[in-house]
Design a protein around this motif. Structure first.
Motif, mmCIF file in Angstrom:
data_model
loop_
_atom_site.group_PDB
_atom_site.id
_atom_site.type_symbol
_atom_site.label_atom_id
_atom_site.label_comp_id
_atom_site.label_asym_id
_atom_site.label_seq_id
_atom_site.Cartn_x
_atom_site.Cartn_y
_atom_site.Cartn_z
ATOM 1 N N GLU A 60 0.838 -1.306 0.076
ATOM 2 C CA GLU A 60 0.057 -0.164 -0.080
ATOM 3 C C GLU A 60 0.829 1.258 0.011
ATOM 4 O O GLU A 60 1.652 1.306 0.862
ATOM 5 C CB GLU A 60 -1.004 -0.228 1.124
ATOM 6 C CG GLU A 60 -1.389 1.475 1.606
ATOM 7 C CD GLU A 60 -2.445 1.927 0.603
ATOM 8 O OE1 GLU A 60 -3.216 1.498 -0.259
ATOM 9 O OE2 GLU A 60 -1.997 3.244 0.363
ATOM 10 N N TRP A 75 -22.627 2.933 1.802
ATOM 11 C CA TRP A 75 -23.655 2.095 1.199
ATOM 12 C C TRP A 75 -22.914 0.829 0.675
ATOM 13 O O TRP A 75 -22.078 0.771 -0.290
ATOM 14 C CB TRP A 75 -24.357 2.695 0.148
ATOM 15 C CG TRP A 75 -24.945 3.818 0.349
ATOM 16 C CD1 TRP A 75 -25.022 4.845 0.982
ATOM 17 C CD2 TRP A 75 -26.244 4.051 -0.424
ATOM 18 N NE1 TRP A 75 -25.934 5.680 0.661
ATOM 19 C CE2 TRP A 75 -26.999 5.379 0.095
ATOM 20 C CE3 TRP A 75 -26.884 3.508 -1.468
ATOM 21 C CZ2 TRP A 75 -27.809 5.721 -0.490
ATOM 22 C CZ3 TRP A 75 -28.312 4.054 -2.225
ATOM 23 C CH2 TRP A 75 -28.627 5.208 -1.241
ATOM 24 N N SER A 211 4.582 2.062 1.005
ATOM 25 C CA SER A 211 5.318 0.967 0.028
ATOM 26 C C SER A 211 4.824 1.348 -1.455
ATOM 27 O O SER A 211 4.222 0.513 -1.945
ATOM 28 C CB SER A 211 5.275 -0.463 0.341
ATOM 29 O OG SER A 211 5.734 -0.621 1.690
HETATM 30 C C1 FAD Z 1 -16.514 10.157 -1.576
HETATM 31 C C2 FAD Z 1 -16.971 8.916 -1.813
HETATM 32 C C3 FAD Z 1 -17.953 8.252 -1.593
HETATM 33 C C4 FAD Z 1 -18.120 7.007 -1.977
HETATM 34 N N1 FAD Z 1 -19.415 6.371 -1.585
HETATM 35 C C5 FAD Z 1 -19.551 5.133 -1.899
HETATM 36 C C6 FAD Z 1 -20.911 4.266 -1.407
HETATM 37 O O1 FAD Z 1 -21.423 4.975 -0.445
HETATM 38 N N2 FAD Z 1 -21.018 3.076 -1.647
HETATM 39 C C7 FAD Z 1 -20.350 2.528 -2.465
HETATM 40 O O2 FAD Z 1 -20.476 1.237 -3.083
HETATM 41 N N3 FAD Z 1 -19.124 3.069 -3.073
HETATM 42 C C8 FAD Z 1 -18.742 4.298 -2.866
HETATM 43 N N4 FAD Z 1 -17.698 4.920 -3.198
HETATM 44 C C9 FAD Z 1 -16.860 4.187 -4.098
HETATM 45 C C10 FAD Z 1 -16.016 3.294 -3.144
HETATM 46 O O3 FAD Z 1 -15.436 3.827 -2.209
HETATM 47 C C11 FAD Z 1 -14.792 2.737 -4.008
HETATM 48 O O4 FAD Z 1 -15.378 2.065 -5.125
HETATM 49 C C12 FAD Z 1 -14.033 1.467 -3.151
HETATM 50 O O5 FAD Z 1 -13.726 1.904 -2.090
HETATM 51 C C13 FAD Z 1 -12.607 1.479 -4.311
HETATM 52 O O6 FAD Z 1 -11.910 0.409 -3.299
HETATM 53 P P1 FAD Z 1 -10.413 -0.095 -4.027
HETATM 54 O O7 FAD Z 1 -9.733 -0.896 -3.016
HETATM 55 O O8 FAD Z 1 -10.760 -0.691 -5.286
HETATM 56 O O9 FAD Z 1 -9.743 1.566 -3.924
HETATM 57 P P2 FAD Z 1 -9.207 2.287 -3.039
HETATM 58 O O10 FAD Z 1 -9.847 2.153 -1.729
HETATM 59 O O11 FAD Z 1 -9.198 3.589 -3.758
HETATM 60 O O12 FAD Z 1 -7.697 1.769 -2.563
HETATM 61 C C14 FAD Z 1 -6.935 1.877 -3.755
HETATM 62 C C15 FAD Z 1 -5.471 1.987 -3.018
HETATM 63 O O13 FAD Z 1 -4.230 1.662 -3.588
HETATM 64 C C16 FAD Z 1 -3.209 2.504 -3.169
HETATM 65 N N5 FAD Z 1 -2.235 2.763 -4.567
HETATM 66 C C17 FAD Z 1 -2.531 3.320 -5.554
HETATM 67 N N6 FAD Z 1 -1.409 3.412 -6.266
HETATM 68 C C18 FAD Z 1 -0.617 2.705 -5.692
HETATM 69 C C19 FAD Z 1 0.770 2.175 -5.887
HETATM 70 N N7 FAD Z 1 1.377 2.911 -7.055
HETATM 71 N N8 FAD Z 1 1.515 1.373 -5.154
HETATM 72 C C20 FAD Z 1 0.977 0.958 -3.883
HETATM 73 N N9 FAD Z 1 -0.548 1.354 -3.559
HETATM 74 C C21 FAD Z 1 -1.006 2.200 -4.528
HETATM 75 C C22 FAD Z 1 -3.864 3.637 -2.665
HETATM 76 O O14 FAD Z 1 -3.018 4.488 -1.893
HETATM 77 C C23 FAD Z 1 -5.286 3.289 -2.332
HETATM 78 O O15 FAD Z 1 -5.175 3.108 -0.754
HETATM 79 C C24 FAD Z 1 -17.473 6.347 -2.933
HETATM 80 C C25 FAD Z 1 -16.253 6.897 -3.191
HETATM 81 C C26 FAD Z 1 -16.015 8.026 -2.868
HETATM 82 C C27 FAD Z 1 -14.524 8.675 -3.075
#
Ligand code: FAD
Length: 466
Positions: A60, A75, A211
């Motif tokens: 991460e 949600w 990282s």
């Molecule tokens: C304000 C907001 C409200 C939302 N509300 C809702 C909701 O109510 N219901 C719903 O279903 N969805 C909602 N969403 C969408 C939902 O939160 C996301 O779709 C979901 O959390 C994505 O999860 P993820 O793990 O794929 O990505 P993320 O949680 O974005 O995680 C990606 C991670 O990758 C890491 N990263 C990036 N590049 C690198 C790299 N080169 N090396 C190492 N690590 C890296 C980042 O630091 C980050 O921690 C919302 C989003 C936002 C922004």
């Protein structure tokens, strides 16, 4: 007046969580996962659960939950954004089976949290998609219900509530009716992230924070201080992606949220929401809210796409953005009275060019990715992660056969976005026409020439980016 905290309300649950040391060696693993949000952590969880001997490392860039997973509206939706695009050519039975899979996914999250002893305030109170500010919203919500049924969602899960029925669940400004979607839960994302990271550590998965991966090259991912060589690399960076491979394929769009201080018993009595359903007003300028377990209102509304947008790392939002959301909340619930906003924050979600989520694996190159949730990724990330883990382990399940799971080269399966300034112009055009349409409808003005013209303009912008 107290100044709202410029952090995500959920991040309080992550304070004091165990730190995971940065990668400082040249290590080997079976699978290396990039990204410590829901997608990355759930993928690690299902791989390790299904194959306990597997050696898994999660890298991460900052800390667990730095991205959208630590900042969302909480949600967990039993559907997928852009689902219709996945269902072209599917029969009614197939559509219904896929919608059942999406509904089961929400229950599976609840069951897994219970099984693993993670208390993340999971509560399945359903979702109210309301017509509650102006009359034209009723037709919008009725159309939305028809759309849900055509996708294959079950009629008993998508009930139409009359104004009187809606009033028994919540007291909005001007109730005209609502779609009640039963297959939606709310949860506390911070508690979920903390519990899941702890569980992974207990299971023997190695997590590294601080990282950032700067290169993926032939089975080896590299940070400034170390590397991991693995048979499979999973890119789970979604809207926070910094890796060149995926940059042209996912655009970062912002959304902004506020939380109130816990409301008084009298305020809850005045506005209802006793069974803690999530709620959204019919508006092209999407908004979403729910009643948290500790009695706050959590309320968000879609932000915007700035020119050449990058992922939003800061959480702070402007006082104007807070005021706009507070005013919208109070106009939805005029009986709410004065509320104190305790937190205001923003984050980035990932929008794929094909406007639908994906779990893609290229076994030949040893790389996979998941994401493109378009702001509906709390439950979808669980489903994609579970599906991807099963696919990596060559299991045949209803999830691995779903249309959002694909095999092949990542960059050929994911469409590229148009270059700037086309992206920005398209996004700006859509936002402006939506805002104009909303203003007209809210004033109950059906100007015979202007309204259809705006609707056509919206359709034109939408078709330009099809
Ligand atoms: C304000 C907001 C409200 C939302 N509300 C809702 C909701 O109510 N219901 C719903 O279903 N969805 C909602 N969403 C969408 C939902 O939160 C996301 O779709 C979901 O959390 C994505 O999860 P993820 O793990 O794929 O990505 P993320 O949680 O974005 O995680 C990606 C991670 O990758 C890491 N990263 C990036 N590049 C690198 C790299 N080169 N090396 C190492 N690590 C890296 C980042 O630091 C980050 O921690 C919302 C989003 C936002 C922004």
């Amino acid at each position: 007046m107290t100044t709202p905290s410029p952090t995500s309300f959920w991040s309080g649950a992550l304070e004091g969580a165990p730190h995971h040391p940065p990668l400082e060696t040249h290590a080997k693993a079976d699978v290396v996962i990039i990204g410590g949000g829901f997608s990355g952590l759930w993928t690690a969880y299902y791989l390790k659960t299904l194959s306990p001997d597997m050696d898994i490392r999660v890298l991460e860039a900052r800390h667990v939950g730095h991205g959208a997973s630590g900042r969302n509206g909480g949600w967990a939706i039993g559907s997928l954004a852009g689902l219709g695009r996945h269902l072209t050519g599917h029969s009614t039975e197939q559509r219904q089976a896929l919608c059942d899979l999406l509904a089961d996914n929400v229950d599976a999250i609840g069951a897994t949290l219970t099984q693993e002893g993670i208390d993340a305030d999971f509560h399945k109170g359903g979702a109210l998609y309301v017509a509650a500010r102006y009359p034209a919203q009723e037709a919008l919500q009725r159309d939305y219900r028809e759309h849900m049924l055509a996708l294959g969602h079950r009629a008993e899960d998508c009930q139409w509530l009359t104004a009187e029925e809606l009033e028994t669940k919540a007291r909005f400004q001007r109730p005209f009716g609502a779609l009640f979607h039963r297959q939606v839960a709310s949860l506390h994302p911070g508690k979920l992230l903390r519990g899941l990271a702890q569980r992974l550590t207990d299971m023997g998965v190695t997590l590294h924070e601080h990282s950032p991966v700067d290169q993926i090259d032939g089975g080896r991912v590299t940070t400034s201080r170390g590397s991991v060589t693995a048979a499979m690399t999973v890119v789970a960076t979604e809207g926070y992606n910094t890796l060149p491979q995926l940059r042209p394929h996912l655009v970062p769009v912002s959304s902004l949220v506020i939380a109130t201080e816990p409301l008084s018993a009298a305020q809850w009595e005045a506005i209802g929401l006793h069974d803690r359903p999530t709620f959204a007003d019919a508006s092209r300028l999407i908004n979403y809210g729910h009643r948290s377990r500790d009695g706050r209102l959590i309320f968000g509304a879609r932000g915007h796409y700035p020119y050449k947008a990058l992922p939003r790392h800061q959480t702070a939002i402007s006082s104007a953005d807070i005021a706009m959301r507070k005013a919208l909340l109070q106009s939805l619930f005029p009986d709410l009275g004065e509320v104190t906003i305790s937190h205001g924050w923003g984050g980035t979600l990932g929008l794929s060019r094909s406007f639908r989520p994906h779990a893609i694996m290229d076994r030949r190159e040893g790389i996979a990715t998941l994401g493109g949730y378009a702001g509906e990724g709390v439950a979808a990330s669980h489903l994609m992660a579970r599906s991807l883990a099963e696919r990596i382990l060559t299991l045949d399940t209803p999830r691995t056969r779903a249309p959002w799971v694909c095999d092949g080269a990542l960059t050929s399966l994911l469409k590229r976005w148009e270059p700037e300034p086309l992206r920005w112009l398209g996004a700006k055009g859509i936002t402006l026409t939506y805002a104009a349409e909303e203003a007209l409808l809210a004033r109950q003005r059906h100007l015979p020439l202007v309204s259809p013209a705006l609707a056509r303009l919206n359709d034109t912008f939408a078709s330009l980016i099809e």
